[in-house]
Scaffold this motif. Structure first.
Motif, PDB file in Angstrom:
ATOM      1  N   GLU A 169       0.830  -1.208   0.000  1.00 27.08           N
ATOM      2  CA  GLU A 169       0.000   0.000   0.000  1.00 27.08           C
ATOM      3  C   GLU A 169       0.864   1.258   0.000  1.00 27.08           C
ATOM      4  O   GLU A 169       0.602   2.218  -0.729  1.00 27.08           O
ATOM      5  N   ARG A 170       1.932   1.275   0.796  1.00 27.75           N
ATOM      6  CA  ARG A 170       2.802   2.458   0.848  1.00 27.75           C
ATOM      7  C   ARG A 170       3.625   2.608  -0.430  1.00 27.75           C
ATOM      8  O   ARG A 170       3.894   3.728  -0.868  1.00 27.75           O
ATOM      9  N   ARG A 171       4.036   1.489  -1.008  1.00 30.20           N
ATOM     10  CA  ARG A 171       4.776   1.571  -2.275  1.00 30.20           C
ATOM     11  C   ARG A 171       3.899   2.140  -3.379  1.00 30.20           C
ATOM     12  O   ARG A 171       4.345   2.934  -4.204  1.00 30.20           O
ATOM     13  N   ALA A 172       2.616   1.749  -3.366  1.00 27.64           N
ATOM     14  CA  ALA A 172       1.703   2.252  -4.381  1.00 27.64           C
ATOM     15  C   ALA A 172       1.463   3.753  -4.228  1.00 27.64           C
ATOM     16  O   ALA A 172       1.234   4.455  -5.219  1.00 27.64           O
ATOM     17  N   ARG A 173       1.542   4.259  -3.032  1.00 27.59           N
ATOM     18  CA  ARG A 173       1.330   5.691  -2.791  1.00 27.59           C
ATOM     19  C   ARG A 173       2.611   6.497  -2.870  1.00 27.59           C
ATOM     20  O   ARG A 173       2.597   7.713  -2.678  1.00 27.59           O
ATOM     21  N   GLY A 174       3.761   5.841  -3.080  1.00 25.41           N
ATOM     22  CA  GLY A 174       5.021   6.553  -3.128  1.00 25.41           C
ATOM     23  C   GLY A 174       5.486   7.033  -1.776  1.00 25.41           C
ATOM     24  O   GLY A 174       6.104   8.093  -1.667  1.00 25.41           O
ATOM     25  N   ARG A 175       5.209   6.221  -0.746  1.00 28.07           N
ATOM     26  CA  ARG A 175       5.615   6.573   0.609  1.00 28.07           C
ATOM     27  C   ARG A 175       6.670   5.588   1.108  1.00 28.07           C
ATOM     28  O   ARG A 175       6.819   4.475   0.575  1.00 28.07           O
ATOM     29  N   CYS A 176       7.406   6.010   2.113  1.00 31.16           N
ATOM     30  CA  CYS A 176       8.408   5.138   2.722  1.00 31.16           C
ATOM     31  C   CYS A 176       7.712   3.956   3.392  1.00 31.16           C
ATOM     32  O   CYS A 176       6.750   4.142   4.146  1.00 31.16           O
ATOM     33  N   VAL A 177       8.194   2.746   3.152  1.00 25.18           N
ATOM     34  CA  VAL A 177       7.554   1.558   3.708  1.00 25.18           C
ATOM     35  C   VAL A 177       7.804   1.423   5.204  1.00 25.18           C
ATOM     36  O   VAL A 177       7.161   0.595   5.865  1.00 25.18           O
ATOM     37  N   GLU A 178       8.703   2.215   5.777  1.00 21.63           N
ATOM     38  CA  GLU A 178       8.993   2.135   7.206  1.00 21.63           C
ATOM     39  C   GLU A 178       8.262   3.205   8.002  1.00 21.63           C
ATOM     40  O   GLU A 178       7.570   2.889   8.974  1.00 21.63           O
ATOM     41  N   CYS A 179       8.408   4.474   7.620  1.00 25.29           N
ATOM     42  CA  CYS A 179       7.862   5.581   8.413  1.00 25.29           C
ATOM     43  C   CYS A 179       6.733   6.326   7.721  1.00 25.29           C
ATOM     44  O   CYS A 179       6.207   7.296   8.282  1.00 25.29           O
ATOM     45  N   ALA A 209       6.857   8.346   5.293  1.00 21.70           N
ATOM     46  CA  ALA A 209       7.242   9.674   4.803  1.00 21.70           C
ATOM     47  C   ALA A 209       7.306   9.652   3.273  1.00 21.70           C
ATOM     48  O   ALA A 209       7.422   8.589   2.660  1.00 21.70           O
ATOM     49  N   PRO A 210       7.219  10.797   2.618  1.00 22.81           N
ATOM     50  CA  PRO A 210       7.303  10.810   1.147  1.00 22.81           C
ATOM     51  C   PRO A 210       8.621  10.211   0.658  1.00 22.81           C
ATOM     52  O   PRO A 210       9.700  10.561   1.132  1.00 22.81           O
ATOM     53  N   SER A 211       8.530   9.280  -0.316  1.00 27.73           N
ATOM     54  CA  SER A 211       9.722   8.628  -0.859  1.00 27.73           C
ATOM     55  C   SER A 211       9.454   8.215  -2.302  1.00 27.73           C
ATOM     56  O   SER A 211       9.325   7.031  -2.627  1.00 27.73           O
ATOM     57  N   PRO A 212       9.333   9.179  -3.218  1.00 26.82           N
ATOM     58  CA  PRO A 212       9.004   8.838  -4.620  1.00 26.82           C
ATOM     59  C   PRO A 212      10.141   8.071  -5.289  1.00 26.82           C
ATOM     60  O   PRO A 212      11.310   8.467  -5.227  1.00 26.82           O
ATOM     61  N   GLY A 213       9.781   6.951  -5.894  1.00 26.88           N
ATOM     62  CA  GLY A 213      10.741   6.165  -6.649  1.00 26.88           C
ATOM     63  C   GLY A 213      11.605   5.244  -5.825  1.00 26.88           C
ATOM     64  O   GLY A 213      12.423   4.511  -6.382  1.00 26.88           O
ATOM     65  N   ALA A 214      11.522   5.239  -4.514  1.00 21.84           N
ATOM     66  CA  ALA A 214      12.336   4.373  -3.659  1.00 21.84           C
ATOM     67  C   ALA A 214      11.443   3.775  -2.583  1.00 21.84           C
ATOM     68  O   ALA A 214      10.423   4.344  -2.197  1.00 21.84           O
ATOM     69  N   ALA A 215      11.855   2.595  -2.101  1.00 23.63           N
ATOM     70  CA  ALA A 215      11.051   1.933  -1.084  1.00 23.63           C
ATOM     71  C   ALA A 215      11.175   2.625   0.269  1.00 23.63           C
ATOM     72  O   ALA A 215      10.215   2.643   1.056  1.00 23.63           O
ATOM     73  N   ARG A 216      12.341   3.196   0.567  1.00 28.19           N
ATOM     74  CA  ARG A 216      12.575   3.832   1.852  1.00 28.19           C
ATOM     75  C   ARG A 216      13.101   5.247   1.647  1.00 28.19           C
ATOM     76  O   ARG A 216      13.801   5.526   0.669  1.00 28.19           O
ATOM     77  N   CYS A 217      12.778   6.115   2.586  1.00 30.88           N
ATOM     78  CA  CYS A 217      13.342   7.459   2.559  1.00 30.88           C
ATOM     79  C   CYS A 217      14.813   7.382   2.961  1.00 30.88           C
ATOM     80  O   CYS A 217      15.302   6.331   3.407  1.00 30.88           O
ATOM     81  N   GLU A 218      15.550   8.497   2.841  1.00 29.33           N
ATOM     82  CA  GLU A 218      16.985   8.491   3.101  1.00 29.33           C
ATOM     83  C   GLU A 218      17.321   8.086   4.544  1.00 29.33           C
ATOM     84  O   GLU A 218      18.206   7.242   4.763  1.00 29.33           O
ATOM     85  N   PRO A 219      16.659   8.644   5.575  1.00 30.47           N
ATOM     86  CA  PRO A 219      16.995   8.209   6.953  1.00 30.47           C
ATOM     87  C   PRO A 219      16.728   6.726   7.182  1.00 30.47           C
ATOM     88  O   PRO A 219      17.559   6.020   7.777  1.00 30.47           O
ATOM     89  N   CYS A 220      15.582   6.224   6.715  1.00 33.49           N
ATOM     90  CA  CYS A 220      15.280   4.811   6.906  1.00 33.49           C
ATOM     91  C   CYS A 220      16.210   3.929   6.079  1.00 33.49           C
ATOM     92  O   CYS A 220      16.589   2.830   6.519  1.00 33.49           O
ATOM     93  N   SER A 221      16.582   4.370   4.889  1.00 32.04           N
ATOM     94  CA  SER A 221      17.508   3.598   4.072  1.00 32.04           C
ATOM     95  C   SER A 221      18.882   3.502   4.741  1.00 32.04           C
ATOM     96  O   SER A 221      19.503   2.431   4.763  1.00 32.04           O
ATOM     97  N   ARG A 222      19.360   4.630   5.297  1.00 30.23           N
ATOM     98  CA  ARG A 222      20.656   4.606   5.989  1.00 30.23           C
ATOM     99  C   ARG A 222      20.596   3.677   7.206  1.00 30.23           C
ATOM    100  O   ARG A 222      21.532   2.896   7.472  1.00 30.23           O
ATOM    101  N   LYS A 223      19.501   3.755   7.955  1.00 27.00           N
ATOM    102  CA  LYS A 223      19.348   2.885   9.127  1.00 27.00           C
ATOM    103  C   LYS A 223      19.312   1.418   8.723  1.00 27.00           C
ATOM    104  O   LYS A 223      19.893   0.556   9.404  1.00 27.00           O
ATOM    105  N   HIS A 224      18.651   1.115   7.596  1.00 26.63           N
ATOM    106  CA  HIS A 224      18.580  -0.262   7.128  1.00 26.63           C
ATOM    107  C   HIS A 224      19.959  -0.774   6.700  1.00 26.63           C
ATOM    108  O   HIS A 224      20.321  -1.929   6.982  1.00 26.63           O
ATOM    109  N   ARG A 225      20.743   0.062   6.018  1.00 31.43           N
ATOM    110  CA  ARG A 225      22.090  -0.360   5.597  1.00 31.43           C
ATOM    111  C   ARG A 225      22.994  -0.578   6.801  1.00 31.43           C
ATOM    112  O   ARG A 225      23.772  -1.530   6.841  1.00 31.43           O
TER     113      ARG A 225
END
Length: 423
Positions: free
Chosen positions: A325-335, A337-353
Motif C-alpha cells: 500500500e505504501r509503495r503504491a502511494r510513493g511513501r516510505c515503507v517504514e515511516c 514519509a514521502p519517498s518517490p521512486g524508492a522503497a525507503r526514505c533516506e533516513p530509513c535507508s541509511r538505518k537499514h544499511r
C-alpha cells in the motif's frame, strides 16, 4: 362502659367536630360559631377570629412561662412539611410561583423571577460563608446532598434515554448501542485522561485520589474492588470493538485522534517510545514494570504471554499489505514519509544499511587453537583456551618446540577490549 374510655370519647368528639365544621363550611358559615359569614378568604368570622387569637396568645404565654414549647415539635414539623407539599403542588398546577403564590412562574420553572433571584442570592451568600469555613455543599448535610444529586441525575438520565437523547447533554442522539453522543464521549475521555495524568504525577490513586503505593495506579482497596468488579471478557470485547471502529475511521487506536490511516498517531507513538526507553533504562519490564534480569525487555510471565498471543502469520500478512500500500502511494515503507521512486526514505535507508551484516564487516567469533605435532603431523585436537593447549602438551609429554599451534582468531579481535575489562 366503652363511652367512658377517654380515648374513645376524644375520638368521638373529634369526629363530631370535623363533621359539624364541614357542614358549616358547606353552608357558608363560620365553622366555629355557625351563625355569621366568615371573613373573606378565611374560615372564621371576625369575633371568633379575635377570640381564637387571644386564646392562642394566652396559651403561648402560659407555656413560655412554664418553659414548655408552644407546639409539639415533631407534629409541627410534619404538619408544616405536608402543608408545604400541598401548597407547592396546588400552585405548580395553577402555573403560579410556588414561593409567593401571587405572580406567574417563569416558563419552564416553578418560581417567578423576583423569588428566583432572592433564592439565588441567598444560596450564593450561604455557599460563600460555608466556603470560608471550609464546609462543603454550602453547609448542608453532604450525604443528603449527594443522595439527592444522584437521584436527580438518575431521573434526568432515564428521561433523556427514553426520549432517545444523549444522557449527558440532552441535545444530540447517542451513538448506536451507547448512552452518549460522540462529542460528549470525547469530552469525557479527555477529562479522564487529564485527571489520570494529574493523579499519577502526584502519586495518588486515579480512582479515589488517596495515596497509592509506589508505581501503582490504584490504592489497595480500589485495586481489590476493581479486580472483583471487572468483567474481563466484556472489557476485551469492548476494546476490540473500539479498535476496529477507530481503524475503520483511520483514527489512532489509542487516543482516537486522526492518524492518517496508521494504527497510532505520531504523539502516541512518541509517548510509547519514550515509555519503552524509560523502562528499559530502569531495568524493568516494558509492560508491567516488574524488575527484569539480564537486560531483557519483558519479565518471564509477560514474555510467555506475548509469545503465546503472537500470530506471526498475521503479522507478516499485515506487513506485506502495508508495504504494498505504501509503495503504491510513493511513501516510505517504514515511516510513511514521502519517498518517490524508492522503497525507503533516506533516513530509513541509511538505518537499514547500517543494521545489515555487510555494513558491520567481519564478524567476531570465539578464538580456537589447534595443536599439530611437527615430526609426525599428528593433530592433537582443537581447544578453546590457551590453558587447554598447555594441558594437552603436558599430557602428551611434548615441548613447545615440538608442536605447531595454529590459532583461529578473528581479525576484528585486535580492535576490541579483552573480555575481563568489560566485566
Amino acid at each position: 362502659m366503652a363511652y367512658r374510655d377517654p380515648e374513645v370519647r376524644r375520638a368521638r368528639e373529634r369526629e363530631r367536630f370535623h363533621r359539624r365544621a364541614k357542614a358549616r363550611r358547606a353552608a357558608g358559615l363560620c365553622y366555629k360559631c355557625g351563625k355569621t359569614e366568615p371573613m373573606p378568604d378565611r374560615s372564621l368570622c371576625a369575633s371568633c377570629a379575635d377570640r381564637a387569637r387571644a386564646a392562642d396568645r394566652a396559651r403561648a404565654a402560659r407555656l413560655r412561662a412554664e418553659g414548655k414549647p408552644t407546639r409539639d415539635p415533631v407534629r409541627a414539623r410534619e404538619y408544616e412539611r405536608e402543608r408545604g407539599r400541598r401548597l407547592h403542588a396546588e400552585r405548580a398546577a395553577a402555573g403560579i410561583c410556588t414561593k409567593c403564590g401571587r405572580s406567574e412562574a417563569v416558563p419552564g420553572r416553578t418560581r417567578c423571577e423576583p423569588c428566583a433571584g432572592k433564592h439565588r442570592a441567598r444560596d450564593r451568600a450561604r455557599h460563600a460563608k460555608a466556603k470560608a469555613r471550609g464546609t462543603p455543599y454550602g453547609g448542608r448535610d453532604p450525604e443528603a446532598r449527594r443522595k439527592s444529586a444522584r437521584e436527580r441525575s438518575r431521573r434526568r438520565s432515564e428521561a433523556r434515554r427514553a426520549a432517545g437523547l444523549c444522557v449527558r447533554c440532552g441535545h444530540a442522539p447517542p451513538e448506536e448501542g451507547r448512552a452518549h453522543c460522540e462529542p460528549c464521549r470525547d469530552d469525557r475521555r479527555e477529562a479522564k485522561r487529564v485527571r489520570h495524568r494529574e493523579r499519577r504525577a502526584a502519586g495518588l490513586c486515579v480512582n479515589c485520589a488517596t495515596p497509592a503505593p509506589d508505581g501503582k495506579a490504584y490504592c489497595r482497596p480500589c485495586a481489590e474492588t476493581r479486580g472483583k468488579r471487572r468483567d474481563l471478557k466484556a472489557k476485551r470485547e469492548a476494546d476490540r470493538r473500539r479498535y476496529a471502529e477507530r481503524r475503520a475511521r483511520g483514527d489512532c487506536t489509542t487516543c482516537g485522534m486522526p492518524a492518517r490511516g496508521a494504527a497510532e498517531c505520531q504523539a502516541c507513538r512518541n509517548a510509547a517510545r519514550a515509555r519503552y526507553d524509560a523502562r528499559r533504562a530502569a531495568g524493568v519490564c516494558v509492560k508491567c514494570r516488574t524488575p527484569t534480569f539480564g537486560g531483557a525487555a519483558y519479565c518471564a510471565p509477560c514474555a510467555i504471554v506475548k509469545a503465546d498471543s503472537r500470530d506471526r502469520e498475521a503479522e507478516y500478512a499485515a506487513r506485506r499489505a502495508r508495504y504494498a500500500e505504501r509503495r503504491a502511494r510513493g511513501r516510505c515503507v517504514e515511516c510513511d514519509a514521502p519517498s518517490p521512486g524508492a522503497a525507503r526514505c533516506e533516513p530509513c535507508s541509511r538505518k537499514h544499511r547500517e543494521s545489515s551484516g555487510a555494513y558491520r564487516g567481519i564478524p567476531l567469533w570465539d578464538p580456537t587453537w589447534t595443536v599439530i605435532e611437527i615430526e609426525t603431523g599428528i593433530d592433537h585436537g582443537t581447544y578453546h583456551s590457551e590453558m587447554e593447549v598447555a594441558a594437552c602438551l603436558a599430557f602428551a609429554k611434548l615441548g613447545r618446540d615440538q608442536v605447531e599451534v595454529i590459532a583461529d582468531i578473528s581479525p576484528m579481535a585486535t580492535f576490541t577490549a579483552p573480555p575481563w575489562q568489560g566485566a
